[in-house]
Design a protein around this motif. Structure first.
Motif, PDB file in Angstrom:
ATOM      1  N   TYR A  96      40.358  -3.542  25.433  1.00  0.00           N
ATOM      2  CA  TYR A  96      40.069  -4.649  26.346  1.00  0.00           C
ATOM      3  C   TYR A  96      39.224  -5.717  25.649  1.00  0.00           C
ATOM      4  CZ  TYR A  96      41.855  -2.579  30.701  1.00  0.00           C
ATOM      5  OH  TYR A  96      42.662  -2.078  31.687  1.00  0.00           O
ATOM      6  N   LYS A  97      38.596  -5.337  24.536  1.00  0.00           N
ATOM      7  CA  LYS A  97      37.749  -6.283  23.810  1.00  0.00           C
ATOM      8  C   LYS A  97      37.605  -5.796  22.377  1.00  0.00           C
ATOM      9  CE  LYS A  97      33.395  -8.821  24.392  1.00  0.00           C
ATOM     10  NZ  LYS A  97      32.176  -8.965  25.243  1.00  0.00           N
ATOM     11  N   ASP A  98      37.674  -6.731  21.425  1.00  0.00           N
ATOM     12  CA  ASP A  98      37.548  -6.352  20.013  1.00  0.00           C
ATOM     13  C   ASP A  98      36.972  -7.533  19.239  1.00  0.00           C
ATOM     14  OD1 ASP A  98      37.692  -5.329  17.495  1.00  0.00           O
ATOM     15  OD2 ASP A  98      39.825  -4.831  17.561  1.00  0.00           O
ATOM     16  N   THR A  99      35.654  -7.510  19.002  1.00  0.00           N
ATOM     17  CA  THR A  99      34.981  -8.564  18.252  1.00  0.00           C
ATOM     18  C   THR A  99      34.206  -7.928  17.101  1.00  0.00           C
ATOM     19  OG1 THR A  99      32.897  -8.516  19.504  1.00  0.00           O
ATOM     20  CG2 THR A  99      34.706  -9.833  20.419  1.00  0.00           C
ATOM     21  N   ALA A 100      33.565  -8.760  16.305  1.00  0.00           N
ATOM     22  CA  ALA A 100      32.771  -8.250  15.183  1.00  0.00           C
ATOM     23  C   ALA A 100      31.590  -7.427  15.662  1.00  0.00           C
ATOM     24  CB  ALA A 100      32.288  -9.417  14.326  1.00  0.00           C
TER      25      ALA A 100
END
Length: 263
Positions: A96-100
């Motif tokens: 649902y979310k994939d950031t650094a």
């Protein structure tokens, strides 16, 4: 790549013919999985979800119709909807979310019917880290921290503007602390009014075996109305159609109950 092209061609061809059996679209994605990376499969799956409308084609579909005074009632077991809704939920699991700095995924989504509607239950996991600075031009981060918990999203089933809909209600996130707001935002983005889960379930509810709620009442109940009012089946159908603004629906005692006053 040939299997990917064939899968996309099949999906494009199917879309041109209108409603598509939802389980078939998931099968197309599965055939590509053996030859593509997980990110490519995820991208293909998302595109298939966005581009397709969902129709609920229920097996052993035999609505029960009866007259209760002046009201026609049509009843359908909610167990028939469990499989199609769970298919939608499985397609909406994953990242649902994939950031650094943060990753979030949702798993084990499944539907549970209750009086008034249904609840979607599942599990969430968040991984987070912090930016520590740069050394010799290379970014440094803290180690990933992982936390997990469960979620529930309620839905009320009703008729709105002549359409059978599932309206998202309370979102309950359990086990979260620091990232509660981020988790709620991510879940709501899929479950609420403009989210994929909400839109796909509503699309299915508005095409049950090719019928909307008004057509369901006519198909299942015109004979009962004709007999009760001593009119022809054709006149009974016209009467039901004329009462489209008065149709009500809810889930009660394990059944979808649709009703309309006919006199």
């Amino acid at each position: 790549m040939n299997s990917l092209k064939l899968g996309l061609l099949a999906a494009t061809t199917a879309v041109s013919f209108g409603f598509i059996n939802y389980s078939a679209s998931i099968a197309k994605v599965s055939t590509v999985q053996n030859t593509q990376s997980s990110s490519e499969v995820s991208s293909l799956k998302d595109k298939a979800i966005v581009s397709q409308q969902v129709a609920f084609n229920l097996p052993n579909f035999k609505p029960e119709a009866s007259m209760n005074g002046n009201t026609l009632q049509v009843s359908i077991p909610v167990s028939l909807f469990e499989g199609p809704i769970n298919d939608i939920l499985r397609a909406n699991e994953g990242s649902y979310k994939d950031t650094a700095f943060q990753k979030m995924d949702v798993s084990n989504l499944r539907v549970a019917f209750t009086n008034g509607g249904f609840t979607v239950n599942g599990n969430w996991r968040v991984q987070a880290r912090e930016y520590l600075g740069s050394i010799l031009g290379k970014k440094k981060y803290s180690p990933w921290v992982s936390v997990s918990g469960s979620l529930s999203q309620g839905f009320n089933v009703k008729v709105s503007n002549g359409k059978l809909v599932a309206e998202a209600g309370k979102t309950d996130i359990r086990g979260a602390s620091k990232w509660y707001g981020d988790i709620v935002d991510a879940v709501i983005s899929r479950m609420k009014v403009n989210g994929q889960v909400n839109k796909q379930v509503n699309s299915g509810l508005q095409s049950i075996n090719g019928m909307n709620v008004q057509q369901l009442l006519v198909s299942a109940g015109s004979a009962q109305v004709a007999q009760a009012l001593q009119i022809s089946p054709s006149d009974a159908s016209k009467l039901i159609n004329s009462r489209v603004g008065g149709i009500n629906a809810t889930i009660s005692n394990g059944r979808l109950q649709i009703s309309v006053a006919v006199r």
